[in-house]
Enzyme design. Structure first.
Site: not given
Ligand code: C5P
Length: 410
Positions: A210-213
């Protein structure tokens, strides 16, 4: 431009910057559109342009004096009777005075004495525009509901190039018309498709890449577009409140986002891809949880579909495509490359390594680049303010394209 300027009383504040000469063109455009224009020049402005020029073009003689004029209380009369106070160019001094309630000349008095909407078109050198005190003052005014148009990036006085150039007079007149038409309704009739949040690409039933958005920026854009009258479809990966009128489609992976977006893009007038779509995903998803005692797994990645690039290829005339570029280095250059490669109309570039900007924060600092090279710097402000600026840029772009199409036809 619609008829929202006709018969409206506009105080045109002109400050002392080299861009003051362009205020003459702004004045002419407002008059041509049927507005009643009252010019108010600061002392500094009169060093760049004469009052005679404005008096000759405007509906009333230009005013410069707080004291000594025929009217003993010009500041309250001007402020009370205005439908709009437009300041073009707005200098750092006037922005600072207005933000902090300091009234030391006719224009700053008028700004404080009015309940009409206020539209500022800042213009100054890049160093001044980027100074933290100017940024804070602009953000403060924006939070209070003051409208902004520009500044753009480009050639400045003395041969310098950078952010701080006065917005194009045609765009200033258009922004004034929009404010007077009621900013809340300027997207009526448009369908806006927005994506938000980071995608999650499964490794096994419990883990993902995933990512931090956080989805905050995309949700703010959906809210703002709905408030301004658009029909909004939001494709999001996050559980976060959004205006009740917005149609929400929940997805998790890039592939799910792709099918939701492609299914709805054909009837969208504007597509804003604010989501942080994963660029890679595990090639194979383990059907069961990968066990620790089985040793270190090897996860092979494959590229995800580039949704925005596909939208760029399928773009129909009249559709406006907006991408986001989260960068940590060479922000403007990388974003400009992405805009071209993906066939976009606009790209919103943010330096996610900058303090208080990008992922997870409530505030953001972005530069909006358009396909003609027009760049608008949006200083650090809350994500709803950034959403407003992005949608303003969308409308400016659509206005320009319509003008160009019309000119081509004529
Ligand atoms: O090329 P890059 O991934 O940095 O571009 C970012 C922009 O492209 C964002 O607007 C993002 O939503 C979009 N994007 C996409 N599909 C991908 C990756 C990014 O639509 N697979």
């Amino acid at each position: 431009m619609d008829g929202s300027l006709a018969g409206r009383r506009i105080v045109l504040g002109v400050c002392g910057g080299i861009a003051a000469y362009k205020a003459v063109e702004v004045c002419r455009r407002l008059i041509d559109a049927g507005a009643h224009v009252v010019p108010v020049l600061t002392k500094g402005a009169t060093r760049f342009v004469g009052t005679v020029t404005f008096s000759a073009l405007a509906s009333e003689p230009a005013q410069t004096e707080l004291f000594g004029a025929a009217d003993p209380i010009p500041h309250t009369r001007l402020g009370q009777s205005a439908d709009l106070v437009l300041v073009a160019p707005a200098t750092a001094r006037v922005i600072g005075c207005y933000a902090h309630g300091i009234s030391n000349d006719l224009l700053t008095n008028t700004l404080l004495a009015t309940r009409a909407p206020v539209l500022l078109a800042p213009a100054m050198h890049t160093e001044m525009w980027e100074h933290p005190s100017v940024r804070d003052n602009v953000a403060l005014l924006s939070r209070r509901g003051v409208h902004l148009v520009g500044p753009a990036e480009g050639r400045l006085a003395g041969g310098d190039v950078g952010a701080g150039r006065l917005a194009d007079p045609a765009d200033i007149a258009l922004a004034a018309a929009r404010v007077l038409a009621g900013v809340t309704r300027d997207l009526v009739g448009l369908t806006v498709l927005v994506t938000a949040g980071g995608t999650r690409e499964p490794i096994d039933p419990v883990r993902f890449v995933g990512n931090r958005s956080s989805g905050k920026q995309g949700h703010a854009i959906a809210d703002e577009a709905a408030a301004r009258g658009a029909r909004v479809v939001l494709v999001t990966t996050v559980e976060r409140p959004v205006a009740p009128k917005v149609e929400v489609i929940r997805v998790a992976t890039a592939a799910e986002m792709e099918s939701a977006v492609l299914a709805r893009a054909a009837d969208a007038d504007v597509v804003v891809m604010a989501a942080a779509v994963a660029d890679f995903r595990p090639k194979a998803v383990a059907p069961e949880k990968i066990k620790k005692d089985e040793g270190l797994p090897e996860i092979v990645l494959e590229p995800t579909p580039d949704i925005l690039a596909a939208l760029g290829r399928a773009k129909r005339p009249g559709q406006t495509l907006v991408g986001f570029a989260a960068e940590t280095t060479d922000v403007a250059a990388n974003a400009a490359g992405k805009l071209r490669r993906k066939g976009l109309d606009l790209i919103v570039a943010n330096d996610v390594s900058a303090p208080q900007a990008g992922f997870e924060h409530d505030t953001n600092h972005v530069v909006v680049l358009d396909a003609d090279g027009v760049a608008t710097d949006v200083p650090l402000m809350d994500k709803r303010g950034v959403a407003r600026a992005v949608l303003d840029a969308v409308l400016a772009r659509r206005g320009r394209t319509t003008r160009e199409e019309r000119d081509e036809r004529e």
